[in-house]
Motif scaffolding. Structure first.
Motif, PDB file in Angstrom:
ATOM      1  N   ILE A  35       0.838  -1.202   0.000  1.00 25.50           N
ATOM      2  CA  ILE A  35       0.000   0.000   0.000  1.00 25.50           C
ATOM      3  C   ILE A  35       0.871   1.250   0.000  1.00 25.50           C
ATOM      4  N   TRP A  36       1.963   1.224   0.771  1.00 23.04           N
ATOM      5  CA  TRP A  36       2.894   2.354   0.757  1.00 23.04           C
ATOM      6  C   TRP A  36       3.445   2.567  -0.646  1.00 23.04           C
ATOM      7  N   TRP A  37       3.830   1.479  -1.310  1.00 25.75           N
ATOM      8  CA  TRP A  37       4.379   1.596  -2.659  1.00 25.75           C
ATOM      9  C   TRP A  37       3.329   2.147  -3.622  1.00 25.75           C
ATOM     10  N   THR A  38       2.085   1.713  -3.465  1.00 28.74           N
ATOM     11  CA  THR A  38       1.001   2.221  -4.302  1.00 28.74           C
ATOM     12  C   THR A  38       0.826   3.725  -4.099  1.00 28.74           C
ATOM     13  N   ALA A  39       0.890   4.166  -2.831  1.00 26.33           N
ATOM     14  CA  ALA A  39       0.749   5.598  -2.535  1.00 26.33           C
ATOM     15  C   ALA A  39       1.904   6.391  -3.129  1.00 26.33           C
ATOM     16  N   GLU A  40       3.125   5.872  -2.972  1.00 25.39           N
ATOM     17  CA  GLU A  40       4.294   6.561  -3.513  1.00 25.39           C
ATOM     18  C   GLU A  40       4.227   6.645  -5.040  1.00 25.39           C
ATOM     19  N   ILE A  88       2.292  11.851   0.191  1.00 25.90           N
ATOM     20  CA  ILE A  88       2.307  10.384   0.248  1.00 25.90           C
ATOM     21  C   ILE A  88       1.585   9.887   1.497  1.00 25.90           C
ATOM     22  N   ASN A  89       1.817  10.542   2.633  1.00 20.90           N
ATOM     23  CA  ASN A  89       1.097  10.158   3.854  1.00 20.90           C
ATOM     24  C   ASN A  89      -0.406  10.302   3.670  1.00 20.90           C
ATOM     25  N   THR A  90      -0.817  11.398   3.048  1.00 17.76           N
ATOM     26  CA  THR A  90      -2.251  11.627   2.815  1.00 17.76           C
ATOM     27  C   THR A  90      -2.837  10.565   1.908  1.00 17.76           C
ATOM     28  N   ARG A  91      -2.131  10.235   0.816  1.00 18.19           N
ATOM     29  CA  ARG A  91      -2.624   9.207  -0.109  1.00 18.19           C
ATOM     30  C   ARG A  91      -2.686   7.852   0.586  1.00 18.19           C
ATOM     31  N   PHE A  92      -1.686   7.551   1.395  1.00 17.15           N
ATOM     32  CA  PHE A  92      -1.670   6.283   2.127  1.00 17.15           C
ATOM     33  C   PHE A  92      -2.860   6.193   3.073  1.00 17.15           C
ATOM     34  N   GLU A  93      -3.114   7.251   3.809  1.00 14.82           N
ATOM     35  CA  GLU A  93      -4.227   7.243   4.756  1.00 14.82           C
ATOM     36  C   GLU A  93      -5.568   7.097   4.047  1.00 14.82           C
ATOM     37  N   GLU A  94      -5.676   7.661   2.855  1.00 14.00           N
ATOM     38  CA  GLU A  94      -6.899   7.477   2.065  1.00 14.00           C
ATOM     39  C   GLU A  94      -7.079   6.013   1.687  1.00 14.00           C
TER      40      GLU A  94
END
Length: 233
Positions: A35-40, A88-94
């Motif tokens: 998920i982190w990689w997807t957000a990045e 990236i943090n915002t996208r990850f949290e979404e």
């Protein structure tokens, strides 16, 4: 007279016992490395950059500033580091807003540690905001203490997070077991003087003195963790 000997030192004198279990979060307890990689990848795609999969092993498990800094370097992105980290943090949290999937065996292990009264800490390089979201899935009640990467001057691979967690729990590092999924986290636990269990997620991790490698948290229980601190390195 007040004794100058700490509780942890007294326990050590009585013989090696498991005093605490210190657990990483991303990729260890929660299945979030992908998920982190997807957000990045999504944030960099918005900037017109396609991330090559070869960089995935480089950025996994490390402090966010280092990971994002590496991606800026290889892509040539001109957006400031701090701005990209927020995005990236915002996208990850979404992506994890509806809950994060736990790794196999995570719920059982946390429940067993609590049932046996083993002090447990969550020690993560992720920011406090992210940890608070994750605790909705993990259960804050399962941890005596949680530490985020933005709450300490030096995070993994430095030993500081695990030394602080052990101290907060009144434990001697040599009587703590660290559970990690990346070489960065393993390095931090070993530098702190803890016994380390590696459960590799993205990149392989080989065995070493004081280190045990397993394929899943399903292989861990309290009896096994206790045995790790009773055997000399």
């Amino acid at each position: 007279m007040t004794s100058s000997v700490s509780v942890a030192d007294t326990r050590m004198a009585q013989g090696p016992v498991l005093q605490a279990v210190l657990l990483d979060m991303d990729g260890t307890l929660v299945d979030t490395e992908g998920i982190w990689w997807t957000a990045e990848a999504a944030v960099f795609a918005d900037l017109g950059h396609v991330l090559d999969e070869v960089h995935r092993e480089v950025v996994v498990g490390g402090p966010m500033a280092r990971s994002v800094g590496h991606l800026i370097e290889v892509t040539g992105a001109t957006v400031p580091l701090a701005e990209l980290m927020v995005a990236i943090n915002t996208r990850f949290e979404e992506l994890i807003a509806r809950g994060a999937p736990l790794m196999p065996g995570a719920r059982r292990l946390l429940t067993e540690l609590a049932a046996h009264g083993v002090p447990t800490a969550l020690v993560s390089a992720s920011h406090r905001r992210t940890i608070e979201v994750m605790l909705r899935s993990l259960g804050a009640e399962n941890f005596a203490f949680t530490l985020a990467g933005d709450e300490i001057g030096r995070t993994k691979p430095h030993p500081d997070p695990y030394l602080l967690a052990a101290a907060r729990l009144g434990a001697h590092p040599a009587s703590c077991v660290v559970v990690e999924d990346t070489l960065t986290g393993v390095a931090a636990g070993e530098a702190a003087g803890c016994r380390v269990v590696a459960v590799p997620s993205v990149a392989p991790i080989g065995p070493a003195p004081g280190r045990t490698v397993v394929s899943s948290l399903d292989e861990l229980d309290v009896s096994f963790l206790r045995s790790l601190v009773s055997v000399p390195v």
